[in-house]
Design an enzyme around this catalytic site. Structure first.
Site, PDB file in Angstrom:
ATOM      1  N   GLY A 296      82.963  80.458 -53.554  1.00 41.99           N
ATOM      2  CA  GLY A 296      83.836  79.573 -52.668  1.00 41.99           C
ATOM      3  C   GLY A 296      85.059  80.537 -52.178  1.00 41.99           C
ATOM      4  O   GLY A 296      85.723  80.883 -52.585  1.00 41.99           O
TER       5      GLY A 296
ATOM      6  N   GLY B 214      88.082  78.857 -50.670  1.00 39.21           N
ATOM      7  CA  GLY B 214      88.820  77.695 -50.369  1.00 39.21           C
ATOM      8  C   GLY B 214      90.318  78.552 -50.680  1.00 39.21           C
ATOM      9  O   GLY B 214      90.518  79.656 -51.295  1.00 39.21           O
ATOM     10  N   PHE B 215      91.468  77.585 -51.385  1.00 42.08           N
ATOM     11  CA  PHE B 215      92.397  77.931 -51.605  1.00 42.08           C
ATOM     12  C   PHE B 215      92.729  79.244 -52.739  1.00 42.08           C
ATOM     13  O   PHE B 215      93.251  79.781 -52.531  1.00 42.08           O
ATOM     14  CB  PHE B 215      93.510  76.768 -51.798  1.00 42.08           C
ATOM     15  CG  PHE B 215      93.836  76.224 -50.224  1.00 42.08           C
ATOM     16  CD1 PHE B 215      94.962  77.050 -49.357  1.00 42.08           C
ATOM     17  CD2 PHE B 215      93.479  74.986 -49.504  1.00 42.08           C
ATOM     18  CE1 PHE B 215      95.102  75.844 -48.033  1.00 42.08           C
ATOM     19  CE2 PHE B 215      93.704  74.748 -48.501  1.00 42.08           C
ATOM     20  CZ  PHE B 215      94.988  75.156 -47.741  1.00 42.08           C
TER      21      PHE B 215
ATOM     22  N   VAL C 266      75.658  78.876 -53.519  1.00 41.38           N
ATOM     23  CA  VAL C 266      74.971  79.356 -54.515  1.00 41.38           C
ATOM     24  C   VAL C 266      74.433  77.718 -55.049  1.00 41.38           C
ATOM     25  O   VAL C 266      74.725  76.259 -54.929  1.00 41.38           O
ATOM     26  CB  VAL C 266      76.579  79.726 -55.483  1.00 41.38           C
ATOM     27  CG1 VAL C 266      75.979  79.830 -56.914  1.00 41.38           C
ATOM     28  CG2 VAL C 266      76.517  81.207 -54.925  1.00 41.38           C
TER      29      VAL C 266
ATOM     30  N   GLU D 215      97.656  59.992 -42.128  1.00 40.19           N
ATOM     31  CA  GLU D 215      97.430  61.312 -40.940  1.00 40.19           C
ATOM     32  C   GLU D 215      96.913  60.962 -40.136  1.00 40.19           C
ATOM     33  O   GLU D 215      97.465  60.720 -38.075  1.00 40.19           O
ATOM     34  CB  GLU D 215      98.105  62.481 -41.625  1.00 40.19           C
ATOM     35  CG  GLU D 215      99.319  62.562 -42.585  1.00 40.19           C
ATOM     36  CD  GLU D 215      99.397  64.098 -43.459  1.00 40.19           C
ATOM     37  OE1 GLU D 215      98.643  64.734 -42.868  1.00 40.19           O
ATOM     38  OE2 GLU D 215      99.974  64.817 -43.768  1.00 40.19           O
TER      39      GLU D 215
ATOM     40  N   ASP E  25      90.170  72.348 -57.450  1.00 39.30           N
ATOM     41  CA  ASP E  25      89.675  71.347 -57.222  1.00 39.30           C
ATOM     42  C   ASP E  25      89.049  70.901 -57.992  1.00 39.30           C
ATOM     43  O   ASP E  25      88.868  70.132 -58.957  1.00 39.30           O
ATOM     44  CB  ASP E  25      89.919  70.939 -56.071  1.00 39.30           C
ATOM     45  CG  ASP E  25      90.671  70.086 -54.790  1.00 39.30           C
ATOM     46  OD1 ASP E  25      91.677  70.123 -55.094  1.00 39.30           O
ATOM     47  OD2 ASP E  25      89.976  70.396 -53.634  1.00 39.30           O
TER      48      ASP E  25
ATOM     49  N   GLN F  51      98.566  73.554 -54.002  1.00 36.94           N
ATOM     50  CA  GLN F  51      99.297  73.769 -54.247  1.00 36.94           C
ATOM     51  C   GLN F  51      98.747  74.542 -56.249  1.00 36.94           C
ATOM     52  O   GLN F  51      98.304  75.521 -56.314  1.00 36.94           O
ATOM     53  CB  GLN F  51     100.676  73.745 -54.713  1.00 36.94           C
ATOM     54  CG  GLN F  51     101.443  74.087 -53.802  1.00 36.94           C
ATOM     55  CD  GLN F  51     101.573  75.678 -53.542  1.00 36.94           C
ATOM     56  OE1 GLN F  51     101.814  76.287 -54.037  1.00 36.94           O
ATOM     57  NE2 GLN F  51     101.976  75.496 -52.912  1.00 36.94           N
TER      58      GLN F  51
HETATM   59  C1  LIG Z   1      90.911  66.392 -45.118  1.00 37.28           C
HETATM   60  C2  LIG Z   1      91.734  66.561 -45.737  1.00 37.28           C
HETATM   61  C3  LIG Z   1      93.036  66.615 -46.111  1.00 37.28           C
HETATM   62  C4  LIG Z   1      94.351  67.225 -47.204  1.00 37.28           C
HETATM   63  N1  LIG Z   1      95.720  67.230 -46.646  1.00 37.28           N
HETATM   64  C5  LIG Z   1      96.257  68.411 -48.025  1.00 37.28           C
HETATM   65  C6  LIG Z   1      97.610  68.027 -47.515  1.00 37.28           C
HETATM   66  O1  LIG Z   1      98.076  67.743 -46.994  1.00 37.28           O
HETATM   67  N2  LIG Z   1      97.988  69.232 -48.546  1.00 37.28           N
HETATM   68  C7  LIG Z   1      97.792  69.101 -49.561  1.00 37.28           C
HETATM   69  O2  LIG Z   1      98.262  69.669 -50.220  1.00 37.28           O
HETATM   70  N3  LIG Z   1      96.651  69.646 -49.658  1.00 37.28           N
HETATM   71  C8  LIG Z   1      95.268  68.585 -48.963  1.00 37.28           C
HETATM   72  N4  LIG Z   1      94.258  68.240 -48.925  1.00 37.28           N
HETATM   73  C9  LIG Z   1      93.235  68.714 -50.379  1.00 37.28           C
HETATM   74  C10 LIG Z   1      93.271  70.337 -50.526  1.00 37.28           C
HETATM   75  O3  LIG Z   1      92.730  71.156 -48.656  1.00 37.28           O
HETATM   76  C11 LIG Z   1      92.417  71.128 -51.207  1.00 37.28           C
HETATM   77  O4  LIG Z   1      92.801  70.490 -52.432  1.00 37.28           O
HETATM   78  C12 LIG Z   1      92.040  72.716 -51.828  1.00 37.28           C
HETATM   79  O5  LIG Z   1      91.507  72.969 -50.653  1.00 37.28           O
HETATM   80  C13 LIG Z   1      91.895  72.662 -52.631  1.00 37.28           C
HETATM   81  O6  LIG Z   1      91.466  73.786 -52.606  1.00 37.28           O
HETATM   82  P1  LIG Z   1      89.703  74.677 -53.486  1.00 37.28           P
HETATM   83  O7  LIG Z   1      90.220  76.114 -53.200  1.00 37.28           O
HETATM   84  O8  LIG Z   1      89.528  73.978 -54.863  1.00 37.28           O
HETATM   85  O9  LIG Z   1      88.703  74.509 -52.568  1.00 37.28           O
HETATM   86  P2  LIG Z   1      88.099  74.128 -51.330  1.00 37.28           P
HETATM   87  O10 LIG Z   1      89.389  74.407 -50.156  1.00 37.28           O
HETATM   88  O11 LIG Z   1      87.623  73.021 -51.060  1.00 37.28           O
HETATM   89  O12 LIG Z   1      86.927  74.605 -51.257  1.00 37.28           O
HETATM   90  C14 LIG Z   1      86.074  75.810 -51.552  1.00 37.28           C
HETATM   91  C15 LIG Z   1      85.545  76.439 -50.850  1.00 37.28           C
HETATM   92  O13 LIG Z   1      84.192  76.420 -51.868  1.00 37.28           O
HETATM   93  C16 LIG Z   1      82.468  77.027 -50.983  1.00 37.28           C
HETATM   94  N5  LIG Z   1      81.552  76.368 -51.054  1.00 37.28           N
HETATM   95  C17 LIG Z   1      81.573  75.072 -51.901  1.00 37.28           C
HETATM   96  N6  LIG Z   1      80.467  74.946 -53.071  1.00 37.28           N
HETATM   97  C18 LIG Z   1      79.373  76.172 -52.570  1.00 37.28           C
HETATM   98  C19 LIG Z   1      78.423  76.155 -53.296  1.00 37.28           C
HETATM   99  N7  LIG Z   1      77.079  75.802 -53.425  1.00 37.28           N
HETATM  100  N8  LIG Z   1      78.155  77.794 -52.730  1.00 37.28           N
HETATM  101  C20 LIG Z   1      79.211  78.679 -51.926  1.00 37.28           C
HETATM  102  N9  LIG Z   1      80.296  78.547 -51.765  1.00 37.28           N
HETATM  103  C21 LIG Z   1      80.331  77.191 -51.501  1.00 37.28           C
HETATM  104  C22 LIG Z   1      83.298  76.157 -49.566  1.00 37.28           C
HETATM  105  O14 LIG Z   1      82.018  76.010 -48.369  1.00 37.28           O
HETATM  106  C23 LIG Z   1      84.521  76.310 -49.605  1.00 37.28           C
HETATM  107  O15 LIG Z   1      85.197  77.330 -48.497  1.00 37.28           O
HETATM  108  C24 LIG Z   1      93.461  67.673 -47.879  1.00 37.28           C
HETATM  109  C25 LIG Z   1      91.985  67.837 -48.537  1.00 37.28           C
HETATM  110  C26 LIG Z   1      91.160  67.084 -47.596  1.00 37.28           C
HETATM  111  C27 LIG Z   1      89.778  67.431 -47.155  1.00 37.28           C
END
Ligand SMILES: Cc1cc2nc3c(=O)[nH]c(=O)nc-3n(C[C@H](O)[C@H](O)[C@H](O)COP(=O)(O)OP(=O)(O)OC[C@H]3O[C@@H](n4cnc5c(N)ncnc54)[C@H](O)[C@@H]3O)c2cc1C
Length: 423
Positions: free
Chosen positions: A15, A17-18, A83, A174, A305, A323
């Site tokens: 993943g 993401g953030f 994965v 929003e 998350d 955050q």
């Molecule tokens: C529309 C929207 C608006 C938001 N607005 C805000 C905001 O204003 N402020 C704020 O703080 N938060 C906001 N959030 C929440 C914030 O985006 C999440 O809390 C944050 O992205 C979590 O980060 P993460 O790294 O846990 O997961 P994510 O950023 O979701 O990243 C997960 C990654 O894992 C990858 N992945 C998943 N499963 C697999 C797999 N099986 N194999 C390979 N790759 C995989 C995905 O492709 C993705 O790139 C918002 C969320 C959404 C959907």
């Protein structure tokens, strides 16, 4: 998967993401081999997805290539793959492009849209978790304007010009504000053949106020701003069903709409293979200790998350926002290096930097302990924080340019149906 053999311990991160990106950065050029795997080849800045959906920003400006993030990391590899399974007893994962062994595994897979088990809503509504989904919404909104323009009666036009957003959290609020700006600024200019008064934006929220995770002050202000923009807010209202046109709710409110955007919640996206006890069933999140180690596993971790770290201050885990993911990713990098050096790891303590939401031009609400404020200054703070949080200098410049252009011209320039959305 063609990852070279090495004497360094291998950390596999699923993943980008953030959480994943901040972890990768904190392990850059250290004595570990890092393999980042994502089913997309880019990082998505989800907080601005709603601006892509409402034609305010091009999709490229909120996405960033994962390979570019690691270009200067000598022993870091990226693989574009999904994965499928974890085999903890073999220290292996299986993916869409092959198997890979690990010494340390980190799950940073985030969440997926939660339909609370309603299959009809799942197949007929529009989710907004990814860039392609945001583009689908953009296309559908514009396609519906085009269909409304050729409708032969008001009755026929109604469903095309009714936009329903389910979920009055920051995302729903929003998006409602941004679609209201399309109605107020774009429809009168681009669609002389449509009456803007025929377009309605409905925001449905199950709780008794919008922005339930924020302060009562923020909710009250946000409601005022939404009403001023002409959004019809229905609190205490749940959608019971949606067949693609007819919206039914828990009250006698019913609507005809070709566009129902589902922003009502998310649920974790765990990967098969770990013990059932490692997952908190009602949230689909991995149960982790204060070092982000998944319960019963010493070398498997979860961040962001997908991780649920219960503490006295957060008995149900941290909020699923950026955050905690950023802070956990950064700390886990340091902790993994400490673990490898046989030093004790440092516990995670969340620093709450506040929350905010914007509701159209010049309007936002900010909860920044102990301050709560709304209006123009809050909007300015919102813009600054989001701009600085974007990954990549180029993206920041493009977004700033777009926002300035849109502000001066009351415009949303990305009104393009590049790939028509088929229901
Ligand atoms: C529309 C929207 C608006 C938001 N607005 C805000 C905001 O204003 N402020 C704020 O703080 N938060 C906001 N959030 C929440 C914030 O985006 C999440 O809390 C944050 O992205 C979590 O980060 P993460 O790294 O846990 O997961 P994510 O950023 O979701 O990243 C997960 C990654 O894992 C990858 N992945 C998943 N499963 C697999 C797999 N099986 N194999 C390979 N790759 C995989 C995905 O492709 C993705 O790139 C918002 C969320 C959404 C959907």
């Amino acid at each position: 998967m063609n990852i070279p053999k090495s004497n360094l311990p291998r950390v596999v991160i699923i993943g980008g993401g953030f959480a994943g990106v901040n972890l990768v950065k904190s392990l850059a050029n250290k004595n570990v081999q890092v393999v980042l795997i994502d089913k997309r080849n880019y990082h998505t800045f989800q907080p601005l997805l709603y601006q892509v959906s409402s034609s305010g920003l091009e999709p490229d400006s909120i996405a960033y290539p994962l390979r570019k993030i690691i270009k200067k990391h000598k022993s870091t590899f990226f693989r574009f793959a999904e994965v499928k399974q974890i085999l903890p007893e073999h220290r292996m994962i299986t993916t869409s492009i092959g198997d890979l062994s690990y010494d340390y595994l980190v799950l940073a897979t985030g969440t997926k849209t939660n339909y609370f088990g309603n299959k009809t809503i799942e197949s007929n509504s529009m989710p907004m978790k990814t860039v392609p989904q945001a583009l689908n919404i953009r296309s559908l909104i514009l396609q519906n304007f085009e269909k409304a323009a050729i409708a032969s009666s008001n009755k026929e036009r109604e469903a095309f010009l009714n936009f329903v957003i389910v979920g009055g959290g920051p995302t729903g609020v929003e998006l409602a504000g941004a679609i209201a700006e399309l109605k107020n600024n774009i429809l009168p200019r681009d669609y002389h053949d449509l009456d803007p008064d025929d377009m309605h934006i409905h925001l449905l929220e199950g709780a008794d106020r919008v922005l339930p995770p924020m302060s009562a002050h923020a909710s009250k202000k946000a409601l005022q701003f939404l009403k001023k923009l002409g959004v019809k807010v229905h609190c205490g209202t749940f959608v019971k069903d949606y067949d693609g046109t007819n919206v039914t709710t828990n009250s006698d409110l019913t609507m005809l709409s070709e566009t129902l955007i589902w922003a009502a919640g998310v649920t974790g996206a765990p990967i098969q293979g770990l013990k059932a006890e490692a997952i908190v069933a009602n949230a689909n999140r991995y149960k982790v200790n204060q070092f982000n180690q998944i319960e019963d596993y010493t070398n498997i971790f979860a961040v962001g998350d997908i991780a649920l770290m219960a503490s006295e201050a957060y008995p149900k885990g941290h909020p699923q926002v950026a955050q905690p993911a950023i802070q956990q990713g950064k700390l886990l990098g340091k902790n993994l290096l400490r673990l490898i050096d046989k030093k004790s790891m440092k516990p995670f303590v969340y620093k709450d930097k506040g929350s905010m939401a914007t509701i159209g031009r010049n309007k936002a609400v900010v909860d920044l302990k102990p301050y709560k404020f709304g209006g123009f200054f809050a909007w300015f703070v919102w813009m600054f924080v989001h701009l600085m949080s974007l990954v990549g200098f180029r993206n920041r410049v493009i977004v700033l340019f777009n926002w300035t252009y849109n502000y001066i011209n009351f415009d949303k320039a990305a009104r393009l149906i590049i790939r028509p959305f088929k229901k």
